[in-house]
Design a protein around this motif. Structure first.
Motif, PDB file in Angstrom:
ATOM      1  N   ALA A 101      51.340  22.709  44.359  1.00 30.71           N
ATOM      2  CA  ALA A 101      50.581  21.567  43.826  1.00 30.71           C
ATOM      3  C   ALA A 101      49.139  21.975  43.559  1.00 30.71           C
ATOM      4  CB  ALA A 101      50.638  20.411  44.824  1.00 30.71           C
ATOM      5  N   LYS A 102      48.561  22.727  44.501  1.00 29.34           N
ATOM      6  CA  LYS A 102      47.175  23.178  44.333  1.00 29.34           C
ATOM      7  C   LYS A 102      47.046  24.073  43.103  1.00 29.34           C
ATOM      8  CE  LYS A 102      45.864  23.001  49.211  1.00 29.34           C
ATOM      9  NZ  LYS A 102      45.865  23.730  50.485  1.00 29.34           N
ATOM     10  N   ALA A 103      48.003  24.985  42.939  1.00 26.35           N
ATOM     11  CA  ALA A 103      47.929  25.920  41.808  1.00 26.35           C
ATOM     12  C   ALA A 103      48.019  25.177  40.482  1.00 26.35           C
ATOM     13  CB  ALA A 103      49.048  26.952  41.914  1.00 26.35           C
ATOM     14  N   ALA A 104      48.898  24.189  40.405  1.00 31.84           N
ATOM     15  CA  ALA A 104      49.065  23.463  39.133  1.00 31.84           C
ATOM     16  C   ALA A 104      47.770  22.734  38.759  1.00 31.84           C
ATOM     17  CB  ALA A 104      50.231  22.481  39.243  1.00 31.84           C
ATOM     18  N   LEU A 105      47.135  22.104  39.746  1.00 27.83           N
ATOM     19  CA  LEU A 105      45.878  21.397  39.459  1.00 27.83           C
ATOM     20  C   LEU A 105      44.767  22.391  39.133  1.00 27.83           C
ATOM     21  CD1 LEU A 105      44.109  18.917  39.235  1.00 27.83           C
ATOM     22  CD2 LEU A 105      43.881  18.895  41.731  1.00 27.83           C
ATOM     23  N   CYS A 106      44.705  23.467  39.894  1.00 24.78           N
ATOM     24  CA  CYS A 106      43.695  24.501  39.656  1.00 24.78           C
ATOM     25  C   CYS A 106      43.816  25.038  38.229  1.00 24.78           C
ATOM     26  CB  CYS A 106      43.898  25.610  40.685  1.00 24.78           C
ATOM     27  SG  CYS A 106      42.901  27.052  40.412  1.00 24.78           S
ATOM     28  N   MET A 107      45.039  25.309  37.804  1.00 29.46           N
ATOM     29  CA  MET A 107      45.261  25.835  36.449  1.00 29.46           C
ATOM     30  C   MET A 107      44.825  24.829  35.396  1.00 29.46           C
ATOM     31  SD  MET A 107      46.191  28.871  36.491  1.00 29.46           S
ATOM     32  CE  MET A 107      47.101  30.176  37.278  1.00 29.46           C
ATOM     33  N   ALA A 108      45.133  23.549  35.628  1.00 29.84           N
ATOM     34  CA  ALA A 108      44.764  22.521  34.650  1.00 29.84           C
ATOM     35  C   ALA A 108      43.240  22.423  34.531  1.00 29.84           C
ATOM     36  CB  ALA A 108      45.368  21.175  35.056  1.00 29.84           C
ATOM     37  N   LYS A 271      52.593  35.289  42.316  1.00 33.56           N
ATOM     38  CA  LYS A 271      52.938  34.012  41.682  1.00 33.56           C
ATOM     39  C   LYS A 271      51.795  33.066  41.997  1.00 33.56           C
ATOM     40  CE  LYS A 271      57.907  34.604  42.199  1.00 33.56           C
ATOM     41  NZ  LYS A 271      59.169  34.196  42.809  1.00 33.56           N
ATOM     42  N   PRO A 272      51.035  32.612  41.014  1.00 38.94           N
ATOM     43  CA  PRO A 272      49.928  31.693  41.309  1.00 38.94           C
ATOM     44  C   PRO A 272      50.383  30.495  42.143  1.00 38.94           C
ATOM     45  CG  PRO A 272      49.818  32.418  39.041  1.00 38.94           C
ATOM     46  CD  PRO A 272      51.107  32.959  39.595  1.00 38.94           C
ATOM     47  N   ALA A 273      51.622  30.046  41.943  1.00 36.70           N
ATOM     48  CA  ALA A 273      52.112  28.889  42.710  1.00 36.70           C
ATOM     49  C   ALA A 273      52.152  29.196  44.205  1.00 36.70           C
ATOM     50  CB  ALA A 273      53.499  28.479  42.216  1.00 36.70           C
ATOM     51  N   HIS A 275      50.331  31.369  45.736  1.00 39.69           N
ATOM     52  CA  HIS A 275      48.996  31.694  46.244  1.00 39.69           C
ATOM     53  C   HIS A 275      48.016  30.527  46.127  1.00 39.69           C
ATOM     54  CE1 HIS A 275      50.997  35.468  46.025  1.00 39.69           C
ATOM     55  NE2 HIS A 275      50.820  35.622  44.739  1.00 39.69           N
ATOM     56  N   GLY A 276      48.447  29.424  45.521  1.00 44.20           N
ATOM     57  CA  GLY A 276      47.615  28.213  45.471  1.00 44.20           C
ATOM     58  C   GLY A 276      46.566  28.211  44.382  1.00 44.20           C
ATOM     59  N   GLY A 277      46.628  29.130  43.415  1.00 38.94           N
ATOM     60  CA  GLY A 277      45.677  29.090  42.308  1.00 38.94           C
ATOM     61  C   GLY A 277      45.106  30.456  41.982  1.00 38.94           C
ATOM     62  N   VAL A 278      43.957  30.444  41.335  1.00 38.77           N
ATOM     63  CA  VAL A 278      43.355  31.678  40.817  1.00 38.77           C
ATOM     64  C   VAL A 278      42.800  32.533  41.955  1.00 38.77           C
ATOM     65  CG1 VAL A 278      41.451  32.574  39.397  1.00 38.77           C
ATOM     66  CG2 VAL A 278      42.850  30.652  38.574  1.00 38.77           C
ATOM     67  N   ALA A 279      42.016  31.934  42.841  1.00 33.45           N
ATOM     68  CA  ALA A 279      41.358  32.718  43.903  1.00 33.45           C
ATOM     69  C   ALA A 279      42.399  33.376  44.802  1.00 33.45           C
ATOM     70  CB  ALA A 279      40.427  31.823  44.712  1.00 33.45           C
ATOM     71  N   GLY A 280      43.435  32.630  45.176  1.00 37.51           N
ATOM     72  CA  GLY A 280      44.473  33.175  46.048  1.00 37.51           C
ATOM     73  C   GLY A 280      45.222  34.316  45.380  1.00 37.51           C
ATOM     74  N   THR A 281      45.513  34.168  44.087  1.00 41.35           N
ATOM     75  CA  THR A 281      46.233  35.228  43.365  1.00 41.35           C
ATOM     76  C   THR A 281      45.371  36.480  43.286  1.00 41.35           C
ATOM     77  OG1 THR A 281      47.324  33.497  42.078  1.00 41.35           O
ATOM     78  CG2 THR A 281      47.502  35.756  41.241  1.00 41.35           C
ATOM     79  N   ARG A 282      44.079  36.281  42.983  1.00 46.12           N
ATOM     80  CA  ARG A 282      43.174  37.436  42.914  1.00 46.12           C
ATOM     81  C   ARG A 282      43.096  38.139  44.274  1.00 46.12           C
ATOM     82  NH1 ARG A 282      38.246  34.595  39.618  1.00 46.12           N
ATOM     83  NH2 ARG A 282      38.687  35.489  37.559  1.00 46.12           N
ATOM     84  N   LEU A 313      46.081  34.775  33.619  1.00 51.29           N
ATOM     85  CA  LEU A 313      45.535  35.287  34.880  1.00 51.29           C
ATOM     86  C   LEU A 313      45.998  36.727  35.132  1.00 51.29           C
ATOM     87  CD1 LEU A 313      44.083  35.014  37.597  1.00 51.29           C
ATOM     88  CD2 LEU A 313      46.036  33.703  38.450  1.00 51.29           C
ATOM     89  N   TYR A 314      47.317  36.976  34.987  1.00 53.70           N
ATOM     90  CA  TYR A 314      47.840  38.326  35.227  1.00 53.70           C
ATOM     91  C   TYR A 314      47.134  39.357  34.328  1.00 53.70           C
ATOM     92  CZ  TYR A 314      51.902  36.274  37.708  1.00 53.70           C
ATOM     93  OH  TYR A 314      52.731  35.604  38.579  1.00 53.70           O
ATOM     94  N   SER A 315      46.848  38.950  33.093  1.00 53.58           N
ATOM     95  CA  SER A 315      46.281  39.919  32.145  1.00 53.58           C
ATOM     96  C   SER A 315      44.928  40.439  32.616  1.00 53.58           C
ATOM     97  CB  SER A 315      46.157  39.291  30.756  1.00 53.58           C
ATOM     98  OG  SER A 315      45.050  38.390  30.714  1.00 53.58           O
TER      99      SER A 315
END
Ligand code: MUC
Ligand code: MG
Length: 378
Positions: A101-108, A271-273, A275-282, A313-315
Motif C-alpha cells: 500500500a505504501k509503495a503504490a501511494l509513494c509511486m503515485a 520489488k518496490p511493493a 520494499h514500500g516505495g522508492v527509498a526502500g528499493t534503493r 525506478l529500476y532503470s
C-alpha cells in the motif's frame, strides 16, 4: 508547493491470458489496486497487486485499498507532494508494515511530481543508467508441452529469452522432470530459472537443487521459506553453480542486510511493493550491490501502471545481473492504462514521460473495478 488534494485507492480485477500456476495458487485474474493522487490539479498513478489474494504475502487487495485510501490518505492530504523525501518518510511512519500500500501511494506521488515538472519519472529520480532492461517471461501454464510451445513463441517474437518456471506445487521429481524437459528444449537458446515460492523444506531443496543445476538451471528463487535464512545460506553454500535468489525473504533493508551477513543468496529480487516505495528499493539495491549480489528487477505481476513505475525506478539503480521480469501487462487480457509497454529485442524499453509515461483509462477502470471507490476529501 504542490498540495495533495485527493487520494483514491480503487481495487480492480483483470483476467489473465491463461491460468498462471504457482506453488501456492493458480491465478486466472490479477487483483490490482490503482492509487490515484491529485495535486495542484494534476493526477498521478500508482499500483499494487497481489497474487492469489493474501497468499504470496500478507497483504490483500481490500487491505491495500483501505490502508492507501484511508489510513495513509489521512496523513498525506494537504501535504506538499514536491517534498518527496518527507512524503515517503511520513508514509513509512504512519502505518506499520503494509509495504504494498505504501509503495503504490509513494509511486503515485512521485508520478504527480514528475508530471508537474514535465519530466520522466526516471529523470526525476536522477536519470536512467539504461533505457532498456532484459525482460524474462514465466512459463507457468501447468503443462510441459504447452510451456515449450509458449517459450518457442516468445523466442520467435524476440520477446523473451530468459524463462522462469514456477515449481513447488507438484512432487519434486515431477517438477524436476518438467524443468529438465524445458531446459533441454531451450538448451543454448534461452536461460532457465525456477521459482519455488517457499514451497520446499530444506531437505527437499538440498536433495533436488543439484538435479536442477545439472539440468541447466542457473538460478533458483526462494526455494525455502522466507524466514529460513540459515537454510538459504546452507543451500547456497552447497550449490555454488546455482544462484539462489531471495524474494519473499527480502522485503526490508534489514532483511537484505541479514541475507548478506549470513551469505544466504547470490541474487536479490527487487520489488518496490515489498520494499514500500522508492527509498526502500534503493536501500535494498544498495545493500545487495555493495555485497556483490546480483540484482533482479522483480514483479508482482502488476499491470502497466505498476510495471512502468518499477521500470523507471529500476532503470536508475545500476546493473541487473539477472535482468528483469516486468512482463505483468503481457499476462493480462486487458489494461487499465492508455498506452502499452514497449517490448522488443528481448528487452522492455523506458517510455518517454511525463511521469511514468502512461495515463489511466478511466472507462476500463470503471469496468474492472471490484469495489466502491474509497475517497477521502479534506
Ligand atoms: C514471484 O514470486 O516472483 C513474478 C513472476 C511470476 O510469474 O510470479 C511473480 C511472483
Ligand atoms: Mg519470486
Amino acid at each position: 508547493m504542490l498540495p495533495i488534494e485527493r487520494i483514491e485507492a480503487i481495487p480492480a480485477r483483470v483476467p489473465t491470458i491463461r491460468p498462471h500456476h504457482l506453488s501456492f495458487a493458480t491465478v486466472d485474474a490479477m487483483d490490482v489496486v490503482i492509487v490515484r493522487v491529485t495535486a495542484g490539479g494534476i493526477e498521478g498513478y500508482g499500483e499494487a497487486s497481489t497474487i492469489g489474494g493474501p497468499r504470496w504475502g500478507e497483504e490483500s487487495p481490500e487491505g491495500i485499498a483501505a490502508i492507501a485510501g484511508h489510513y495513509l490518505a489521512e496523513v498525506m492530504l494537504g501535504q506538499d507532494a514536491m517534498a518527496l523525501n518527507a512524503a515517503e518518510d511520513r508514509i513509512a511512519r504512519a502505518v506499520r508494515g503494509n509495504y504494498f500500500a505504501k509503495a503504490a501511494l509513494c509511486m503515485a506521488i512521485h508520478d504527480v511530481v514528475a508530471r508537474a515538472k514535465g519530466m520522466r519519472l526516471a529523470d526525476l529520480l536522477g536519470g536512467p543508467l539504461s533505457t532498456a532492461l532484459p525482460l524474462a517471461w514465466t512459463l507457468a501454464s501447468g503443462d510441459t508441452a504447452r510451456d515449450i510451445e509458449e517459450g518457442e513463441r516468445m523466442l520467435g517474437l524476440r520477446r523473451h529469452r530468459d524463462f522462469k518456471l514456477k515449481i513447488g506445487a507438484k512432487a519434486p521429481e515431477v517438477d524436476v522432470a518438467h524443468v529438465s524437459a524445458i531446459a533441454r528444449a531451450f538448451a543454448g537458446r534461452a536461460s532457465i530459472r525456477v521459482d519455488v515460492n517457499q514451497a520446499w523444506d530444506e531437505p527437499t531443496a538440498a536433495r533436488w537443487l543439484p538435479a536442477l543445476s545439472d539440468a541447466g538451471v542457473t538460478m533458483a528463487e526462494q526455494p525455502v521459506a522466507g524466514w529460513n535464512v540459515p537454510a538459504m545460506a546452507r543451500l547456497q553454500r552447497a550449490n555454488p553453480r546455482l544462484a539462489i535468489m531471495g524474494d519473499e525473504g527480502i522485503a526490508t533493508p534489514q532483511d537484505a542486510q541479514r541475507h548478506v551477513t549470513e551469505a544466504a543468496c547470490h541474487a536479490v529480487a527487487l520489488k518496490p511493493a515489498k520494499h514500500g516505495g522508492v527509498a526502500g528499493t534503493r536501500a535494498v539495491a544498495a545493500i545487495a550491490r555493495t555485497a556483490g549480489l546480483g540484482l533482479y528487477g522483480g514483479t508482482m505481476l502488476e499491470g502497466t501502471i505498476g510495471t512502468l513505475a518499477s521500470l523507471h525506478l529500476y532503470s536508475t539503480l545500476g546493473e541487473y545481473a539477472w535482468g528483469t521480469e516486468l512482463f505483468g501487462p503481457l499476462l493480462l487480457r486487458d489494461s487499465l492504462a492508455t498506452t502499452a509497454i514497449e517490448v522488443r529485442d528481448f528487452a522492455i524499453h523506458l517510455p518517454e514521460g511525463p511521469g511514468i509515461g502512461t495515463g489511466l483509462d478511466a472507462d476500463k477502470l470503471e469496468h474492472f473495478r471490484t469495489d466502491r471507490r474509497r475517497t477521502l476529501v479534506p
